[in-house]
Design a protein around this motif. Structure first.
Motif, short mmCIF file in Angstrom:
data_model
loop_
_atom_site.label_atom_id
_atom_site.label_comp_id
_atom_site.label_asym_id
_atom_site.label_seq_id
_atom_site.Cartn_x
_atom_site.Cartn_y
_atom_site.Cartn_z
N TYR A 281 0.85 -1.18 0.00
CA TYR A 281 0.00 0.00 0.00
C TYR A 281 0.89 1.24 0.00
N ARG A 282 0.64 2.16 -0.92
CA ARG A 282 1.37 3.43 -0.98
C ARG A 282 0.57 4.44 -0.16
N CYS A 283 1.11 4.79 0.99
CA CYS A 283 0.39 5.65 1.93
C CYS A 283 0.85 7.10 1.78
N PRO A 284 -0.09 8.00 1.46
CA PRO A 284 0.29 9.41 1.35
C PRO A 284 0.58 10.00 2.73
N ALA B 51 1.92 8.58 16.81
CA ALA B 51 0.52 8.15 16.89
C ALA B 51 -0.12 8.02 15.51
N ILE B 52 0.39 8.77 14.55
CA ILE B 52 -0.16 8.74 13.19
C ILE B 52 0.09 7.38 12.53
N PHE B 53 1.14 6.69 12.95
CA PHE B 53 1.43 5.38 12.34
C PHE B 53 0.26 4.40 12.52
N LEU B 54 -0.50 4.54 13.60
CA LEU B 54 -1.68 3.68 13.76
C LEU B 54 -2.68 3.91 12.64
N ARG B 55 -2.85 5.17 12.24
CA ARG B 55 -3.75 5.46 11.13
C ARG B 55 -3.19 4.89 9.82
N TYR B 56 -1.88 4.99 9.63
CA TYR B 56 -1.27 4.41 8.42
C TYR B 56 -1.52 2.90 8.36
N PRO C 84 6.62 15.12 0.47
CA PRO C 84 5.47 15.00 -0.43
C PRO C 84 5.26 13.58 -0.97
N ASP C 85 6.28 12.75 -0.95
CA ASP C 85 6.17 11.39 -1.51
C ASP C 85 5.55 10.43 -0.51
N PRO C 86 4.75 9.47 -0.99
CA PRO C 86 4.15 8.47 -0.09
C PRO C 86 5.20 7.52 0.47
N VAL C 87 4.82 6.81 1.50
CA VAL C 87 5.66 5.78 2.09
C VAL C 87 5.00 4.43 1.78
N ASP C 88 5.80 3.40 1.64
CA ASP C 88 5.28 2.06 1.34
C ASP C 88 4.95 1.32 2.63
N ILE C 89 3.81 0.66 2.63
CA ILE C 89 3.45 -0.23 3.73
C ILE C 89 3.24 -1.61 3.14
N GLU C 90 4.08 -2.51 3.57
CA GLU C 90 3.99 -3.90 3.12
C GLU C 90 3.34 -4.69 4.25
N LEU C 91 2.33 -5.50 3.92
CA LEU C 91 1.70 -6.29 4.97
C LEU C 91 1.45 -7.70 4.50
N LYS D 288 8.00 1.48 5.16
CA LYS D 288 9.37 1.56 4.68
C LYS D 288 9.49 2.31 3.37
N ASP D 289 10.72 2.61 3.04
CA ASP D 289 11.12 3.00 1.70
C ASP D 289 11.96 1.82 1.20
N GLU D 290 12.60 1.98 0.07
CA GLU D 290 13.35 0.84 -0.49
C GLU D 290 14.35 0.24 0.50
N GLU D 291 15.16 1.07 1.11
CA GLU D 291 16.22 0.57 1.99
C GLU D 291 15.99 0.83 3.47
N LEU D 292 15.06 1.70 3.82
CA LEU D 292 14.85 2.09 5.21
C LEU D 292 13.53 1.57 5.74
N VAL D 293 13.57 0.99 6.94
CA VAL D 293 12.35 0.57 7.62
C VAL D 293 12.12 1.54 8.77
N TYR D 294 10.95 2.18 8.78
CA TYR D 294 10.61 3.14 9.82
C TYR D 294 9.87 2.47 10.98
N VAL D 295 9.01 1.53 10.64
CA VAL D 295 8.18 0.86 11.65
C VAL D 295 7.98 -0.59 11.26
#
Length: 137
Positions: free
Chosen positions: A5-8, A23-28, A65-72, A89-96
Motif C-alpha cells: 500500500y502506498r500511503c500518502p 501516533a499517526i502510524f496507527l492510522r497508516y 510529499p512522496d508516499p511511504v510504502d506499507i507492506e503487509l 518503509k522505503d526501499e532501503e529504510l524501515v521506519y516501523v
C-alpha cells in the motif's frame, strides 16, 4: 504473497519537529489494513475489529510529499482471529515494524465470530510465516 500500500503523508501528520508523529502510524496501519481487506470486495454485516497492536519504531519518518510504502502479510490464522504484520518503509529504510491481531466481528449481533472458510482461503494467500520479523527484529 504480500500486499503493498502506498500511503500518502499529509501535512497534518507532522509533529513540531517535522517528523511524522508516532501516533499517526496507527492510522497508516489502518489505511493499509482497510486497503488489504477491501480486496475481498464482499459487502456484509460482518466485519472485523482490532484486538491488539504492537509497534516497534525503528527510525523517524520525516514529512515529505512522496508516499511511504506499507507492506503487509498474514502471520497467523486462528479459529476466531488472525494476525497481520507490517513494515512501513522505503526501499532501503524501515521506519516501523508492527503487528495487529484482528478479530472477525458480527455487527448485527455485536459479537466476535469465527473465520469463514472463504475468509481463511483469502488470508492463506497472504500468509508468510517465514517472515515473522514484523516486531521481533
Amino acid at each position: 504473497m504480500r500486499h503493498n500500500y502506498r500511503c500518502p503523508l499529509r501535512w497534518s501528520d507532522m509533529d513540531a519537529y517535522g517528523h511524522v508523529n508516532n501516533a499517526i502510524f496507527l492510522r497508516y496501519l489502518e489505511e493499509a489494513r482497510i486497503d488489504f481487506l477491501a480486496l475481498r470486495a464482499k459487502e456484509s454485516e460482518e466485519g472485523s475489529v482490532v484486538a491488539r497492536h504492537e509497534i516497534d519504531y525503528k527510525r523517524q519518518l520525516v514529512h515529505r510529499p512522496d508516499p511511504v510504502d506499507i507492506e503487509l502479510w498474514v502471520t497467523e490464522i486462528r479459529a476466531a482471529s488472525f494476525t497481520i504484520a507490517y513494515q512501513v518503509k522505503d526501499e532501503e529504510l524501515v521506519y516501523v515494524r508492527a503487528s495487529t491481531v484482528v478479530v472477525p466481528f458480527d455487527f448485527e449481533t455485536q459479537r466476535p465470530r469465527r473465520i469463514t472458510s472463504e475468509e481463511r482461503e483469502f488470508l492463506e494467500r497472504y500468509r508468510d510465516g517465514a517472515e515473522e520479523e514484523a516486531v521481533a527484529a
